[in-house]
Scaffold this active site. Structure first.
Site, PDB file in Angstrom:
ATOM      1  CB  SER A 197      -0.927   0.000   1.223  1.00 45.67           C
ATOM      2  OG  SER A 197      -1.780  -1.105   1.201  1.00 45.67           O
TER       3      SER A 197
ATOM      4  CG  HIS B 187      -2.084   3.868   3.495  1.00 50.75           C
ATOM      5  ND1 HIS B 187      -3.451   3.652   3.405  1.00 50.75           N
ATOM      6  CD2 HIS B 187      -1.523   2.642   3.375  1.00 50.75           C
ATOM      7  CE1 HIS B 187      -3.686   2.358   3.249  1.00 50.75           C
ATOM      8  NE2 HIS B 187      -2.531   1.731   3.231  1.00 50.75           N
TER       9      HIS B 187
END
Length: 253
Positions: free
Chosen positions: A129, A180
């Site tokens: 991610s 993230h």
């Protein structure tokens, strides 16, 4: 940029070998670790998963190896799907070497931030991610500073998906928020170095020129469109929505 026009998986692999290889690695590791539960896969997971305490003790390779690992089918398939959608255009724009560099630098940035915030925490984290958010960082840099490399429609898609992903980052449980956020920052920061003057906007026809598959059809204007206009975009949003719903259900059930 984000509507796939390749005629087959073989053609996709031929045009975007780096993206294809990363997706194969993601799914192959999920297969041997989570699905087949092979001892070699479990050992690799234990050896490669991110863990701040182990990193603090000198196992620095985990900052990179954890990018290739995933926990559960939905985690692996969702990140792979995002990579298939948003990776090919950047692989063509940047080239193979720069794309690999950008992918792992962004993933490393997310993991190093996770480590520095709490170096001795004993919990595991895996997933691509942070690297994928790094790709968004490069796209956002293009939207702000290199508008010549991205069209308006693609800019809107990037911003919408990025905002949705950012909201989901804070709403969904068991998400590495730092990966993230700092993965995105890492991608945005390195974009200036990667997007030099000799890069060009994405073009599907450029792939076919390289492979010599462009053919002139004198009757091309007389042929009817096989697909209604806008159908590709609708299919994109339908598939994305289904994956989001499945992801949420997997967290609830």
């Amino acid at each position: 940029m984000f509507i796939r026009t390749e005629k087959s998986i073989k053609e996709f692999i031929q045009f975007y070998p780096v993206v294809a290889t990363l997706v194969i690695i993601h799914l192959a590791l999920w297969l041997i670790i989570d699905f087949l539960h092979l001892p070699i896969g479990i050992r690799f997971y234990q050896w490669g998963a991110g863990n701040n305490l182990y990193i603090h003790e000198g196992e620095y390779w985990r900052l990179l190896s954890s990018i290739l690992l995933h926990h559960g089918f939905m985690h692996a398939i969702f990140n792979s799907f995002a990579l298939v959608l948003f990776g090919p255009a950047l692989e063509q724009i940047l080239g193979k070497g720069k794309f690999i560099l950008a992918y792992f630098v962004a993933g490393f940035a997310g993991n190093i931030a996770t480590y520095l915030i709490d170096p001795t925490a004993f919990y595991s984290y895996v997933g691509a991610s942070g690297a994928i958010y790094g790709l968004f960082g490069i796209y956002v840099y293009m939207i702000v500073f290199r508008k010549d490399l991205i069209d308006q429609a693609s800019s809107q898609v990037v911003l919408i998906i990025f905002v949705i992903g950012l909201i989901m980052t804070f709403l969904r449980p068991n998400i590495n928020i730092y990966a993230h956020i700092f993965g995105f920052i890492g991608g945005f920061a390195i974009a200036r170095l990667l997007l030099t003057n000799n890069v060009y906007p994405f073009s599907p026809t450029r792939n076919r020129r390289r492979t010599g598959t462009v053919q002139f059809d004198p009757n091309r204007w007389n042929k009817r469109r096989r697909l209604p206009r806008g159908l590709g975009t609708k299919v994109f949003w339908i598939i994305f929505g289904i994956l989001v719903i499945l992801g949420l259900l997997s967290r609830i059930l």
